[in-house]
Design an enzyme around this catalytic site. Sequence first.
Site, PDB file in Angstrom:
ATOM      1  N   ARG A  32       0.822  -1.219   0.000  1.00 30.15           N
ATOM      2  CA  ARG A  32       0.000   0.000   0.000  1.00 30.15           C
ATOM      3  C   ARG A  32       0.856   1.268   0.000  1.00 30.15           C
ATOM      4  O   ARG A  32       0.499   2.248  -0.642  1.00 30.15           O
ATOM      5  CB  ARG A  32      -0.991  -0.054   1.163  1.00 30.15           C
ATOM      6  CG  ARG A  32      -1.987  -1.197   0.909  1.00 30.15           C
ATOM      7  CD  ARG A  32      -3.277  -1.071   1.618  1.00 30.15           C
ATOM      8  NE  ARG A  32      -4.227  -2.056   1.087  1.00 30.15           N
ATOM      9  CZ  ARG A  32      -5.275  -2.503   1.744  1.00 30.15           C
ATOM     10  NH1 ARG A  32      -5.551  -2.067   2.953  1.00 30.15           N
ATOM     11  NH2 ARG A  32      -6.099  -3.369   1.175  1.00 30.15           N
ATOM     12  N   ASP A 135      12.629 -15.553  16.269  1.00 28.62           N
ATOM     13  CA  ASP A 135      13.840 -15.713  17.096  1.00 28.62           C
ATOM     14  C   ASP A 135      14.357 -14.389  17.665  1.00 28.62           C
ATOM     15  O   ASP A 135      15.066 -14.393  18.676  1.00 28.62           O
ATOM     16  CB  ASP A 135      14.962 -16.366  16.279  1.00 28.62           C
ATOM     17  CG  ASP A 135      14.569 -17.726  15.732  1.00 28.62           C
ATOM     18  OD1 ASP A 135      13.650 -18.352  16.292  1.00 28.62           O
ATOM     19  OD2 ASP A 135      15.170 -18.162  14.732  1.00 28.62           O
ATOM     20  N   GLY A 193       7.523 -16.668  35.280  1.00 26.44           N
ATOM     21  CA  GLY A 193       8.058 -16.987  36.601  1.00 26.44           C
ATOM     22  C   GLY A 193       8.746 -18.340  36.633  1.00 26.44           C
ATOM     23  O   GLY A 193       8.674 -19.065  37.636  1.00 26.44           O
ATOM     24  N   LYS A 221       7.681 -25.267  47.947  1.00 22.27           N
ATOM     25  CA  LYS A 221       7.217 -25.281  46.547  1.00 22.27           C
ATOM     26  C   LYS A 221       7.045 -26.725  46.098  1.00 22.27           C
ATOM     27  O   LYS A 221       7.869 -27.579  46.448  1.00 22.27           O
ATOM     28  CB  LYS A 221       8.268 -24.639  45.634  1.00 22.27           C
ATOM     29  CG  LYS A 221       8.183 -23.148  45.534  1.00 22.27           C
ATOM     30  CD  LYS A 221       8.993 -22.690  44.309  1.00 22.27           C
ATOM     31  CE  LYS A 221       8.970 -21.194  44.185  1.00 22.27           C
ATOM     32  NZ  LYS A 221       9.558 -20.707  42.950  1.00 22.27           N
TER      33      LYS A 221
HETATM   34  O1  F6P Z   1      13.895 -19.252  12.695  1.00 22.69           O
HETATM   35  C1  F6P Z   1      12.610 -19.584  13.111  1.00 22.69           C
HETATM   36  C2  F6P Z   1      12.571 -21.021  13.560  1.00 22.69           C
HETATM   37  O2  F6P Z   1      11.245 -21.321  13.952  1.00 22.69           O
HETATM   38  C3  F6P Z   1      13.540 -21.392  14.677  1.00 22.69           C
HETATM   39  O3  F6P Z   1      13.105 -20.961  15.943  1.00 22.69           O
HETATM   40  C4  F6P Z   1      13.619 -22.878  14.499  1.00 22.69           C
HETATM   41  O4  F6P Z   1      14.832 -23.389  15.021  1.00 22.69           O
HETATM   42  C5  F6P Z   1      13.560 -23.032  12.998  1.00 22.69           C
HETATM   43  O5  F6P Z   1      12.914 -21.872  12.507  1.00 22.69           O
HETATM   44  C6  F6P Z   1      12.821 -24.235  12.495  1.00 22.69           C
HETATM   45  O6  F6P Z   1      13.047 -24.301  11.117  1.00 22.69           O
HETATM   46  P1  F6P Z   1      12.137 -25.112  10.087  1.00 22.69           P
HETATM   47  O7  F6P Z   1      10.944 -24.269   9.789  1.00 22.69           O
HETATM   48  O8  F6P Z   1      13.004 -25.236   8.886  1.00 22.69           O
HETATM   49  O9  F6P Z   1      11.786 -26.407  10.715  1.00 22.69           O
END
Ligand code: F6P
Length: 327
Positions: A32, A135, A193, A221
């Site tokens: 857009r 990530d 937590g 706990k």
């Molecule tokens: O980079 C994103 C992510 O979900 C990571 O956290 C994970 O290690 C990876 O991709 C998994 O990759 P794929 O989608 O190739 O299984």
Amino acid sequence: MDVKNKKIKTIAIVTPGGDAPGMNAAIRSVVRTAIFNSRKVYGIERGWQGLIENKIIKMELSSVGGIINHGGTILHTHRCPEFRQKPARKKAYANLAAYNIDGLVAIGGDGSLRAAYALNQESGLPVINVPASIDNDIFGTDYSIGFDTAVNTAVNAIDKIRDTATSHERVFVIEVMGRNNGFIALDVGLVCGAEAILIPEINFNLDEIVRTLRQGQQRGKSSFIVVVAEGAASAREVADYLTKKIALDVRVSILGYIQRGGAPSALSREVACKLGARAVELLIAGKSSFLVGISSDKIIETPMAEVIRRTKKIDLATYKLAKMLAS
Ligand code: F6P
């Protein structure tokens, strides 16, 4: 890098690598903003793979209607190891040139943005990069698109697990995504937590965790959450170790791909709207080879050469805080 001698007329968008909630909001923003500024826009389907295979489609205002609240990417994506090779990128550039595409917005994670940088360096095609990855490991931004959503998804899941952990007086070892980094695990651990957080950036000792759990038991706990980043250890192995050492039932939960889907959170959408628009504005202003990001609530631009060179650091203060508050 400035490419002021050339006016950008036709922009393409690509969403390579792992998808992230909010990518659609970013696509909408790019399309857009470009059309508002009288530019043509194309979408590249299936990431770098689709670019090599010439899967390029024209996008209109209506192409991005009703997607701001949807997870995933309407352009689809695909892991494409071939794109690490120069000949594949040469083919990709030829395909873009055939459509007179003279500017690219790459919306993706660390690996995808590195590939976009290589394409830019080899071909001279102006590229602006938008960070999108659950990530959150990309230097040059506090938030990448999708991170906040993934954290919220994991937090919702762990809150539910906490209920059953409390009822059954169990230890739950919960594995979250993050590839080689602990950004998701750290935020999730703090706000849930968690009694222990295992991340790749900080050395850990399982006997120390055993001690933490035992001290907790002594204080009354009876249930515990241990959050493990996938890049730090295997949740199953951690659970097996703890089982041998403490007199509590230990269970494992690997949250997995639910963290990659779902409606994007307000923050993921906001970051996507702002960064998508800024990416197009930069291309139009003759800029190239920058990452757009958010720093202290402001939009910033970092040269891609710096993004590639530097590593985003985990916030040690957050780690210490989480540890203190859960003790
Ligand atoms: O980079 C994103 C992510 O979900 C990571 O956290 C994970 O290690 C990876 O991709 C998994 O990759 P794929 O989608 O190739 O299984």
